[in-house]
Design a protein around this motif. Structure first.
Motif, mmCIF file in Angstrom:
data_model
loop_
_atom_site.group_PDB
_atom_site.id
_atom_site.type_symbol
_atom_site.label_atom_id
_atom_site.label_comp_id
_atom_site.label_asym_id
_atom_site.label_seq_id
_atom_site.Cartn_x
_atom_site.Cartn_y
_atom_site.Cartn_z
ATOM 1 N N PRO A 210 0.831 -1.211 0.000
ATOM 2 C CA PRO A 210 0.000 0.000 0.000
ATOM 3 C C PRO A 210 0.865 1.260 0.000
ATOM 4 O O PRO A 210 1.829 1.364 0.761
ATOM 5 C CB PRO A 210 -0.800 -0.122 1.300
ATOM 6 C CG PRO A 210 -0.852 -1.584 1.580
ATOM 7 C CD PRO A 210 0.478 -2.120 1.110
ATOM 8 N N GLY A 211 0.525 2.192 -0.870
ATOM 9 C CA GLY A 211 1.266 3.442 -0.950
ATOM 10 C C GLY A 211 2.471 3.421 -1.852
ATOM 11 O O GLY A 211 3.113 4.452 -2.070
ATOM 12 N N CYS A 212 2.798 2.274 -2.425
ATOM 13 C CA CYS A 212 3.934 2.159 -3.339
ATOM 14 C C CYS A 212 3.635 2.915 -4.628
ATOM 15 O O CYS A 212 2.496 2.956 -5.093
ATOM 16 C CB CYS A 212 4.201 0.685 -3.627
ATOM 17 S SG CYS A 212 5.489 0.396 -4.881
ATOM 18 N N LEU B 172 11.032 9.329 -9.060
ATOM 19 C CA LEU B 172 11.064 9.235 -7.605
ATOM 20 C C LEU B 172 9.759 8.633 -7.125
ATOM 21 O O LEU B 172 8.676 9.060 -7.531
ATOM 22 C CB LEU B 172 11.273 10.612 -6.987
ATOM 23 C CG LEU B 172 12.546 11.357 -7.381
ATOM 24 C CD1 LEU B 172 12.648 12.680 -6.618
ATOM 25 C CD2 LEU B 172 13.789 10.516 -7.140
ATOM 26 N N SER B 173 9.871 7.633 -6.247
ATOM 27 C CA SER B 173 8.702 6.860 -5.846
ATOM 28 C C SER B 173 8.759 6.556 -4.357
ATOM 29 O O SER B 173 9.842 6.299 -3.811
ATOM 30 C CB SER B 173 8.659 5.547 -6.638
ATOM 31 O OG SER B 173 7.601 4.717 -6.225
ATOM 32 N N PRO B 174 7.621 6.573 -3.671
ATOM 33 C CA PRO B 174 7.625 6.286 -2.233
ATOM 34 C C PRO B 174 7.717 4.796 -1.935
ATOM 35 O O PRO B 174 7.271 3.965 -2.722
ATOM 36 C CB PRO B 174 6.273 6.846 -1.765
ATOM 37 C CG PRO B 174 5.388 6.694 -2.957
ATOM 38 C CD PRO B 174 6.263 6.921 -4.156
ATOM 39 N N CYS B 175 8.305 4.487 -0.788
ATOM 40 C CA CYS B 175 8.368 3.105 -0.306
ATOM 41 C C CYS B 175 7.975 3.123 1.177
ATOM 42 O O CYS B 175 8.837 3.006 2.063
ATOM 43 C CB CYS B 175 9.768 2.528 -0.491
ATOM 44 S SG CYS B 175 9.898 0.773 -0.059
ATOM 45 N N PRO B 176 6.678 3.292 1.471
ATOM 46 C CA PRO B 176 6.249 3.422 2.868
ATOM 47 C C PRO B 176 6.696 2.262 3.753
ATOM 48 O O PRO B 176 7.063 2.473 4.925
ATOM 49 C CB PRO B 176 4.723 3.488 2.762
ATOM 50 C CG PRO B 176 4.459 4.010 1.388
ATOM 51 C CD PRO B 176 5.546 3.426 0.538
ATOM 52 N N THR B 177 6.673 1.039 3.226
ATOM 53 C CA THR B 177 7.023 -0.128 4.026
ATOM 54 C C THR B 177 8.454 -0.051 4.537
ATOM 55 O O THR B 177 8.716 -0.189 5.738
ATOM 56 C CB THR B 177 6.825 -1.419 3.213
ATOM 57 O OG1 THR B 177 5.445 -1.552 2.877
ATOM 58 C CG2 THR B 177 7.266 -2.633 4.011
#
Length: 246
Positions: free
Chosen positions: A19-21, A208-213
């Motif tokens: 989730p959030g990736c 650029l990309s988020p990696c919340p985990t």
């Protein structure tokens, strides 16, 4: 309102991303660009052994699975074998700038007519969130629990500073932190694919990309981290545009 779904998207696919990736957004942008350019039947995606490989579950394009760190050089080989195809290498920052650094550099030096679509989340995502070449100074990861020490580990790698002096077709960096940036990034991907169709040479688009985990953040907090820290260190924009302004 019913959204238009590109033919290249498999709506029944199992999605393996956290989730959030941001990987799913990048996959969608590739599908939209392919639809707009009319090349959905002509794409070959070359996937890395990493988080990006789940794109083969949601995209209907022909796919080659490369060894870790080797999608860019594998894409170059595929393009030489099938010059009629539109070939996209799809590595992460760890793959493209660590184990695969030589492939990135030498494919750029040879101006191979491919697109390297590098998803940069500043960690090794699939293997547990270890420090990658693009982890920020003082950024905590599973292999740098006290933060990245630039005296010990060196400074983060910025591909735009390295390749901006190369004779390549296109070099750009986008983000998926907001709808406005997603739209801009989609235009970058589409432009790079058009340049490959024109035979202009090597294109690299970093996203650029988020990696919340692996950042140990909630998705909304991960987006704030991107805006306030990641993008401050890695500026967005177009850095090389062959035939245009660089």
């Amino acid at each position: 309102m019913k959204l238009s779904v590109p033919n290249g998207i498999n709506m029944d696919a199992h999605v393996g991303w956290c989730p959030g990736c941001g990987h799913g957004i990048v996959a969608r942008l590739v599908a939209e660009a392919a639809r707009d350019l009319g090349i959905e039947e002509n794409i070959i995606m070359v996937e890395d052994v990493a988080c990006g490989e789940f794109a083969q579950n949601v995209l209907k394009f022909n796919t080659i699975g490369a060894a870790h760190g080797r999608p860019i050089i594998t894409a170059a080989g595929a393009k030489r074998t099938r010059p009629d195809a539109i070939v996209i290498a799809h590595p992460g920052d760890g793959s493209a700038y660590s184990i695969g650094m030589e492939s990135t550099i030498h494919c750029a030096l040879r101006n191979e007519n491919i697109l390297a679509l590098v998803v940069n989340n500043s960690v090794f995502g699939m293997t547990g969130g270890q420090m990658s070449p693009t982890s920020l100074p003082n950024m905590k990861t599973t292999s740098s629990p006290k933060g990245r020490d630039v005296e010990k580990n060196g400074h983060p790698f910025d591909v735009t500073k390295t390749l901006s002096s190369f004779d390549i077709a296109y070099l750009a960096r986008g983000s998926v932190d907001s709808p406005a940036q997603v739209i801009k990034t989609g235009k970058m991907i589409k432009k790079a694919l058009q340049k490959q169709m024109n035979g202009e040479g090597f294109c690299l688009v970093e996203v650029l990309s988020p990696c919340p985990t692996n950042w140990n953040k909630q998705p909304a907090d991960a987006l704030e981290f991107m805006k306030e820290q990641q993008e401050a260190f890695y500026p967005l924009g177009e850095f090389v545009d062959k035939g245009g302004e660089a």
